[in-house]
Scaffold this motif. Structure first.
Motif, mmCIF file in Angstrom:
data_model
loop_
_atom_site.group_PDB
_atom_site.id
_atom_site.type_symbol
_atom_site.label_atom_id
_atom_site.label_comp_id
_atom_site.label_asym_id
_atom_site.label_seq_id
_atom_site.Cartn_x
_atom_site.Cartn_y
_atom_site.Cartn_z
ATOM 1 N N GLU A 22 0.824 -1.222 0.012
ATOM 2 C CA GLU A 22 -0.133 -0.162 0.143
ATOM 3 C C GLU A 22 0.848 1.313 0.064
ATOM 4 O OE1 GLU A 22 -0.471 -2.637 2.238
ATOM 5 O OE2 GLU A 22 -2.153 -3.583 1.132
ATOM 6 N N GLN A 23 1.887 1.246 0.717
ATOM 7 C CA GLN A 23 2.730 2.521 0.847
ATOM 8 C C GLN A 23 3.501 2.522 -0.384
ATOM 9 O OE1 GLN A 23 2.972 5.011 3.451
ATOM 10 N NE2 GLN A 23 3.991 5.921 1.616
ATOM 11 N N ALA A 24 4.174 1.448 -0.950
ATOM 12 C CA ALA A 24 4.751 1.515 -2.385
ATOM 13 C C ALA A 24 3.825 1.950 -3.368
ATOM 14 C CB ALA A 24 5.387 0.082 -2.630
ATOM 15 N N THR A 25 2.625 1.783 -3.320
ATOM 16 C CA THR A 25 1.705 2.152 -4.394
ATOM 17 C C THR A 25 1.482 3.724 -4.200
ATOM 18 O OG1 THR A 25 0.561 0.102 -4.583
ATOM 19 C CG2 THR A 25 -0.833 1.667 -5.362
ATOM 20 N N ALA A 26 1.374 4.178 -3.002
ATOM 21 C CA ALA A 26 1.190 5.480 -2.894
ATOM 22 C C ALA A 26 2.302 6.262 -3.339
ATOM 23 C CB ALA A 26 0.748 5.942 -1.468
ATOM 24 N N ASP A 27 3.532 5.640 -2.942
ATOM 25 C CA ASP A 27 4.869 6.586 -3.297
ATOM 26 C C ASP A 27 4.872 6.410 -4.856
ATOM 27 O OD1 ASP A 27 5.373 6.836 -0.700
ATOM 28 O OD2 ASP A 27 6.861 5.282 -0.435
ATOM 29 N N VAL A 28 4.592 5.328 -5.600
ATOM 30 C CA VAL A 28 4.910 5.204 -6.841
ATOM 31 C C VAL A 28 3.815 6.180 -7.682
ATOM 32 C CG1 VAL A 28 4.421 3.973 -8.856
ATOM 33 C CG2 VAL A 28 5.751 3.022 -7.037
ATOM 34 N N GLU A 29 2.602 6.333 -7.328
ATOM 35 C CA GLU A 29 1.644 7.305 -7.611
ATOM 36 C C GLU A 29 2.405 8.775 -7.506
ATOM 37 O OE1 GLU A 29 -1.922 6.246 -5.520
ATOM 38 O OE2 GLU A 29 -2.409 4.388 -7.000
ATOM 39 N N SER A 30 2.730 9.066 -6.666
ATOM 40 C CA SER A 30 3.262 10.405 -6.297
ATOM 41 C C SER A 30 4.453 10.600 -7.104
ATOM 42 C CB SER A 30 3.533 10.414 -4.775
ATOM 43 O OG SER A 30 4.149 11.765 -4.649
ATOM 44 N N LEU A 31 5.107 9.714 -7.459
ATOM 45 C CA LEU A 31 6.199 9.981 -8.163
ATOM 46 C C LEU A 31 5.921 10.123 -9.556
ATOM 47 C CD1 LEU A 31 9.509 9.963 -8.672
ATOM 48 C CD2 LEU A 31 9.594 7.568 -8.648
ATOM 49 N N ILE A 32 5.062 9.081 -10.119
ATOM 50 C CA ILE A 32 4.520 9.305 -11.408
ATOM 51 C C ILE A 32 4.095 10.619 -11.727
ATOM 52 C CG2 ILE A 32 2.850 8.297 -13.102
ATOM 53 C CD1 ILE A 32 3.660 5.592 -12.028
ATOM 54 N N ARG A 33 3.157 11.126 -10.875
ATOM 55 C CA ARG A 33 2.555 12.364 -11.163
ATOM 56 C C ARG A 33 3.605 13.619 -10.885
ATOM 57 N NH1 ARG A 33 -1.076 10.732 -7.307
ATOM 58 N NH2 ARG A 33 -0.079 11.853 -5.582
ATOM 59 N N MET A 34 4.580 13.375 -10.221
ATOM 60 C CA MET A 34 5.843 14.308 -10.253
ATOM 61 C C MET A 34 6.677 14.462 -11.727
ATOM 62 S SD MET A 34 9.402 14.985 -9.748
ATOM 63 C CE MET A 34 9.731 13.028 -8.788
ATOM 64 N N LEU A 35 6.901 13.329 -12.231
ATOM 65 C CA LEU A 35 7.614 12.933 -13.403
ATOM 66 C C LEU A 35 6.633 13.397 -14.610
ATOM 67 C CD1 LEU A 35 9.459 9.548 -12.584
ATOM 68 C CD2 LEU A 35 10.227 11.890 -12.745
ATOM 69 N N GLN A 36 5.253 13.219 -14.553
ATOM 70 C CA GLN A 36 4.356 13.644 -15.632
ATOM 71 C C GLN A 36 4.494 15.240 -15.614
ATOM 72 O OE1 GLN A 36 1.055 11.619 -14.497
ATOM 73 N NE2 GLN A 36 1.068 9.945 -16.143
ATOM 74 N N GLU A 37 4.463 15.785 -14.429
ATOM 75 C CA GLU A 37 4.499 17.258 -14.444
ATOM 76 C C GLU A 37 5.816 17.966 -14.976
ATOM 77 O OE1 GLU A 37 3.707 18.472 -10.463
ATOM 78 O OE2 GLU A 37 1.587 17.653 -10.650
ATOM 79 N N ALA A 38 7.007 17.140 -14.753
ATOM 80 C CA ALA A 38 8.064 17.312 -15.130
ATOM 81 C C ALA A 38 8.496 17.153 -16.721
ATOM 82 C CB ALA A 38 9.446 16.805 -14.297
ATOM 83 N N LYS A 39 7.280 16.309 -17.358
ATOM 84 C CA LYS A 39 7.419 15.750 -18.583
ATOM 85 C C LYS A 39 8.554 14.918 -19.072
ATOM 86 C CE LYS A 39 5.240 19.883 -20.757
ATOM 87 N NZ LYS A 39 4.536 20.333 -19.724
ATOM 88 N N VAL A 40 8.789 14.125 -17.985
ATOM 89 C CA VAL A 40 10.132 13.092 -17.880
ATOM 90 C C VAL A 40 9.549 11.562 -18.496
ATOM 91 C CG1 VAL A 40 11.491 11.732 -16.669
ATOM 92 C CG2 VAL A 40 11.257 14.389 -16.076
ATOM 93 N N ILE A 41 8.033 11.526 -18.281
ATOM 94 C CA ILE A 41 7.471 9.993 -18.547
ATOM 95 C C ILE A 41 6.630 10.327 -19.971
ATOM 96 C CG2 ILE A 41 5.684 8.569 -18.152
ATOM 97 C CD1 ILE A 41 6.387 8.788 -15.200
ATOM 98 N N GLY A 42 7.162 9.653 -20.645
ATOM 99 C CA GLY A 42 6.501 9.711 -22.019
ATOM 100 C C GLY A 42 5.607 8.573 -22.510
#
Length: 88
Positions: free
Chosen positions: A68-88
């Motif tokens: 559960e904690q890993a899922t929350a951390d991953v979701e937060s990281l993905i949002r941050m990387l999408q905002e920085a336009k790092v994930i394509g």
């Protein structure tokens, strides 16, 4: 998902700094600070497609963290990387 090719990841002291690039150069105005686990996830899937579940699996295998904690951390990281336009 996929991490863009135009990034540079450097460790400075106890922190990782990721510089986001454009097609032909790095843009040092777009620096993203990462902790060890975020840098580990990015390096683990560099040059390949991945899902959020892949990252959750990597976190739970390497660190003593609940799914559960890993899922929350991953979701937060993905949002941050999408905002920085790092994930394509």
């Amino acid at each position: 998902m996929r991490i863009k090719d135009q990034i540079s990841l450097r460790k400075i002291a106890d922190e990782y700094i990721m510089i986001v690039g454009t097609e032909d150069s790095l843009d040092y105005t777009q620096a993203v600070s990462l902790n060890d686990s975020a840098a580990y996830l990015i390096e683990s899937v560099r040059d390949e497609d991945f899902t959020s579940e892949d990252w959750v699996d990597l976190l739970t295998e390497r660190y003593e963290v609940s799914r559960e904690q890993a899922t929350a951390d991953v979701e937060s990281l993905i949002r941050m990387l999408q905002e920085a336009k790092v994930i394509g």
